[in-house]
Write a protein that holds these residues in place. Structure first.
Motif, mmCIF file in Angstrom:
data_model
loop_
_atom_site.group_PDB
_atom_site.id
_atom_site.type_symbol
_atom_site.label_atom_id
_atom_site.label_comp_id
_atom_site.label_asym_id
_atom_site.label_seq_id
_atom_site.Cartn_x
_atom_site.Cartn_y
_atom_site.Cartn_z
ATOM 1 N N GLN A 134 0.822 -1.208 0.000
ATOM 2 C CA GLN A 134 0.000 0.000 0.000
ATOM 3 C C GLN A 134 0.858 1.261 0.000
ATOM 4 N N GLN A 135 0.328 2.327 -0.571
ATOM 5 C CA GLN A 135 0.959 3.656 -0.576
ATOM 6 C C GLN A 135 2.373 3.635 -1.172
ATOM 7 N N TYR A 136 2.525 2.976 -2.297
ATOM 8 C CA TYR A 136 3.833 2.821 -2.927
ATOM 9 C C TYR A 136 4.518 4.164 -3.175
ATOM 10 N N LEU A 137 3.790 5.107 -3.757
ATOM 11 C CA LEU A 137 4.429 6.378 -4.091
ATOM 12 C C LEU A 137 4.770 7.196 -2.851
ATOM 13 N N HIS A 138 4.040 7.009 -1.769
ATOM 14 C CA HIS A 138 4.402 7.676 -0.515
ATOM 15 C C HIS A 138 5.716 7.095 0.018
ATOM 16 N N LYS A 139 5.864 5.806 -0.102
ATOM 17 C CA LYS A 139 7.077 5.135 0.386
ATOM 18 C C LYS A 139 8.256 5.311 -0.581
ATOM 19 N N ASN A 140 7.964 5.581 -1.840
ATOM 20 C CA ASN A 140 8.982 5.741 -2.887
ATOM 21 C C ASN A 140 8.706 7.048 -3.639
ATOM 22 N N PRO A 141 9.048 8.182 -3.029
ATOM 23 C CA PRO A 141 8.653 9.479 -3.600
ATOM 24 C C PRO A 141 9.185 9.768 -4.996
ATOM 25 N N TRP A 142 10.188 9.055 -5.454
ATOM 26 C CA TRP A 142 10.687 9.286 -6.810
ATOM 27 C C TRP A 142 9.929 8.447 -7.825
#
Length: 82
Positions: free
Chosen positions: A53-61
């Motif tokens: 869940q929340q991949y882009l939150h955990k991987n901001p690039w």
């Protein structure tokens, strides 16, 4: 990977198809192929495991290797002209 856009109402389906078609016109006018995103009715949705869940939150690039086309300003221009 192949993309899919899900809809749950006829209005959502129409909006998705309109957006896909307008973007596809700009892409093809600039030497790219058409948008091949599948448009399908929303199936039953299941959440993945918490660690997915929340991949882009955990991987901001974001996702590696996705540089984009640089055509977004042209898409906005085409949408405004309609």
């Amino acid at each position: 990977y192949r993309s899919v856009a899900y809809y749950s109402t006829p209005e959502e389906k129409a909006a998705i198809e309109d957006s896909r078609d307008r973007f596809s016109e700009v892409l093809q006018a600039n030497g790219y192929g058409p948008v091949v995103t599948e448009v399908s009715e929303m199936p039953t949705f299941y959440f993945a495991e918490d660690y997915h869940q929340q991949y882009l939150h955990k991987n901001p690039w974001g996702y590696c290797g996705l540089g984009g086309t640089g055509l977004y300003p042209l898409v906005k221009e085409a949408a405004a002209a309609r």
